[in-house]
Design a protein around this motif. Structure first.
Motif, mmCIF file in Angstrom:
data_model
loop_
_atom_site.group_PDB
_atom_site.id
_atom_site.type_symbol
_atom_site.label_atom_id
_atom_site.label_comp_id
_atom_site.label_asym_id
_atom_site.label_seq_id
_atom_site.Cartn_x
_atom_site.Cartn_y
_atom_site.Cartn_z
ATOM 1 N N ARG A 238 0.848 -1.179 0.000
ATOM 2 C CA ARG A 238 0.000 0.000 0.000
ATOM 3 C C ARG A 238 0.888 1.235 0.000
ATOM 4 N NH1 ARG A 238 -4.521 2.377 4.237
ATOM 5 N NH2 ARG A 238 -2.632 2.850 5.453
ATOM 6 N N LEU A 239 0.729 2.032 -1.017
ATOM 7 C CA LEU A 239 1.451 3.294 -1.112
ATOM 8 C C LEU A 239 0.603 4.407 -0.503
ATOM 9 C CD1 LEU A 239 2.834 3.098 -4.764
ATOM 10 C CD2 LEU A 239 3.789 2.133 -2.657
ATOM 11 N N ASN B 138 -8.085 9.685 -8.839
ATOM 12 C CA ASN B 138 -9.315 9.930 -8.102
ATOM 13 C C ASN B 138 -9.708 11.379 -8.344
ATOM 14 O OD1 ASN B 138 -10.297 10.926 -5.003
ATOM 15 N ND2 ASN B 138 -11.397 9.275 -6.012
ATOM 16 N N ARG B 139 -10.895 11.583 -8.912
ATOM 17 C CA ARG B 139 -11.264 12.919 -9.379
ATOM 18 C C ARG B 139 -11.363 13.906 -8.242
ATOM 19 N NH1 ARG B 139 -15.803 13.991 -14.021
ATOM 20 N NH2 ARG B 139 -15.735 16.256 -13.969
ATOM 21 N N TRP B 140 -12.020 13.577 -7.202
ATOM 22 C CA TRP B 140 -12.037 14.305 -5.932
ATOM 23 C C TRP B 140 -12.777 13.444 -4.946
ATOM 24 C CZ3 TRP B 140 -14.088 17.370 -10.086
ATOM 25 C CH2 TRP B 140 -15.453 17.159 -10.324
ATOM 26 N N SER B 141 -12.828 13.884 -3.728
ATOM 27 C CA SER B 141 -13.409 13.070 -2.688
ATOM 28 C C SER B 141 -14.821 12.647 -3.064
ATOM 29 C CB SER B 141 -13.450 13.842 -1.372
ATOM 30 O OG SER B 141 -14.012 13.053 -0.356
ATOM 31 N N GLY B 142 -15.032 11.354 -3.123
ATOM 32 C CA GLY B 142 -16.339 10.841 -3.488
ATOM 33 C C GLY B 142 -16.590 10.825 -4.975
ATOM 34 N N GLY B 143 -15.600 11.267 -5.725
ATOM 35 C CA GLY B 143 -15.754 11.322 -7.171
ATOM 36 C C GLY B 143 -15.321 10.034 -7.850
ATOM 37 N N ARG B 144 -15.340 10.075 -9.147
ATOM 38 C CA ARG B 144 -15.026 8.887 -9.918
ATOM 39 C C ARG B 144 -13.538 8.553 -9.834
ATOM 40 N NH1 ARG B 144 -17.377 8.461 -15.829
ATOM 41 N NH2 ARG B 144 -16.301 6.481 -15.524
ATOM 42 N N THR B 145 -13.250 7.295 -10.027
ATOM 43 C CA THR B 145 -11.869 6.835 -10.105
ATOM 44 C C THR B 145 -11.632 6.251 -11.491
ATOM 45 O OG1 THR B 145 -12.498 4.701 -9.167
ATOM 46 C CG2 THR B 145 -11.690 6.364 -7.633
ATOM 47 N N TYR B 146 -10.393 6.348 -11.918
ATOM 48 C CA TYR B 146 -10.015 5.855 -13.236
ATOM 49 C C TYR B 146 -8.738 5.035 -13.082
ATOM 50 C CZ TYR B 146 -13.179 9.527 -14.808
ATOM 51 O OH TYR B 146 -14.275 10.325 -15.000
ATOM 52 N N ARG C 71 -6.738 -5.072 -9.750
ATOM 53 C CA ARG C 71 -5.628 -5.379 -8.842
ATOM 54 C C ARG C 71 -5.289 -4.211 -7.919
ATOM 55 N NH1 ARG C 71 -0.598 -6.357 -10.807
ATOM 56 N NH2 ARG C 71 -0.858 -4.995 -12.631
ATOM 57 N N PHE C 72 -5.392 -2.988 -8.429
ATOM 58 C CA PHE C 72 -5.040 -1.794 -7.662
ATOM 59 C C PHE C 72 -6.307 -1.020 -7.310
ATOM 60 C CE2 PHE C 72 -0.499 -1.047 -9.562
ATOM 61 C CZ PHE C 72 -0.171 -2.362 -9.258
ATOM 62 N N THR C 73 -6.277 -0.358 -6.156
ATOM 63 C CA THR C 73 -7.392 0.478 -5.724
ATOM 64 C C THR C 73 -6.859 1.802 -5.202
ATOM 65 O OG1 THR C 73 -8.690 -1.471 -5.099
ATOM 66 C CG2 THR C 73 -9.406 0.662 -4.238
ATOM 67 N N ILE C 74 -7.364 2.885 -5.756
ATOM 68 C CA ILE C 74 -6.986 4.220 -5.290
ATOM 69 C C ILE C 74 -8.044 4.705 -4.309
ATOM 70 C CG2 ILE C 74 -8.143 5.379 -7.221
ATOM 71 C CD1 ILE C 74 -5.884 7.469 -7.176
ATOM 72 N N SER C 75 -7.591 5.381 -3.267
ATOM 73 C CA SER C 75 -8.533 5.925 -2.286
ATOM 74 C C SER C 75 -7.888 7.127 -1.616
ATOM 75 C CB SER C 75 -8.901 4.871 -1.240
ATOM 76 O OG SER C 75 -7.750 4.480 -0.497
ATOM 77 N N TYR D 88 -4.083 6.981 -1.131
ATOM 78 C CA TYR D 88 -3.490 5.651 -1.057
ATOM 79 C C TYR D 88 -3.593 4.933 -2.391
ATOM 80 C CZ TYR D 88 -4.212 6.615 3.900
ATOM 81 O OH TYR D 88 -4.214 7.197 5.142
ATOM 82 N N LEU D 89 -2.713 3.969 -2.566
ATOM 83 C CA LEU D 89 -2.821 3.042 -3.686
ATOM 84 C C LEU D 89 -2.583 1.646 -3.133
ATOM 85 C CD1 LEU D 89 -3.254 2.826 -6.774
ATOM 86 C CD2 LEU D 89 -0.758 2.669 -6.970
#
Length: 124
Positions: A18-19, A50-58, A66-70, A79-80
């Protein structure tokens, strides 16, 4: 704006890391935050955004599933989470930020703010 990436290291294939990216941004929740990576001899490439808090992720196709951005706005940190790591994921990972949305979010030149990078090495 200052970004500080951390969490890299050496991991075996199939493992996880986790980065983290700590940001000194007063309006962190409204910033577009991204992760990029650069392997030796390669160009810097888009990983996730992550576009912004609660926004879309790409995500880049090669990390989908495999990876999740938050992000945690209370801690001004992004985080990644990287699972099922592969040797080809070996690279220096950078966090980046911009203060507004861009349809070219996958392009490094769209981001004026960068962290120093953290090395991820995946052994086979």
């Amino acid at each position: 704006v200052q970004l500080q990436a951390s969490g890299g290291g050496l991991v075996q294939a199939g493992g996880s890391l986790r980065l983290s990216c700590a940001a000194s941004i007063s309006t962190f929740s409204s910033f577009v935050m991204g992760w990029f990576r650069q392997a030796p001899g390669n160009k810097r490439e888009f990983v996730a955004m992550n576009r912004w808090s609660g926004g879309r992720t790409y995500y880049a196709d090669f990390v989908k599933g495999r990876f999740t951005i938050s992000r945690d706005n209370a801690k001004n940190t992004m985080y990644l989470q990287m699972n099922s790591l592969k040797p080809e994921d070996t690279a220096v990972y950078y966090c980046a930020a911009r203060d507004r949305w861009s349809t070219s979010y996958y392009s490094p030149i769209q981001y004026p703010y960068w962290g120093q990078g953290t090395l991820v090495t995946v052994s086979s």
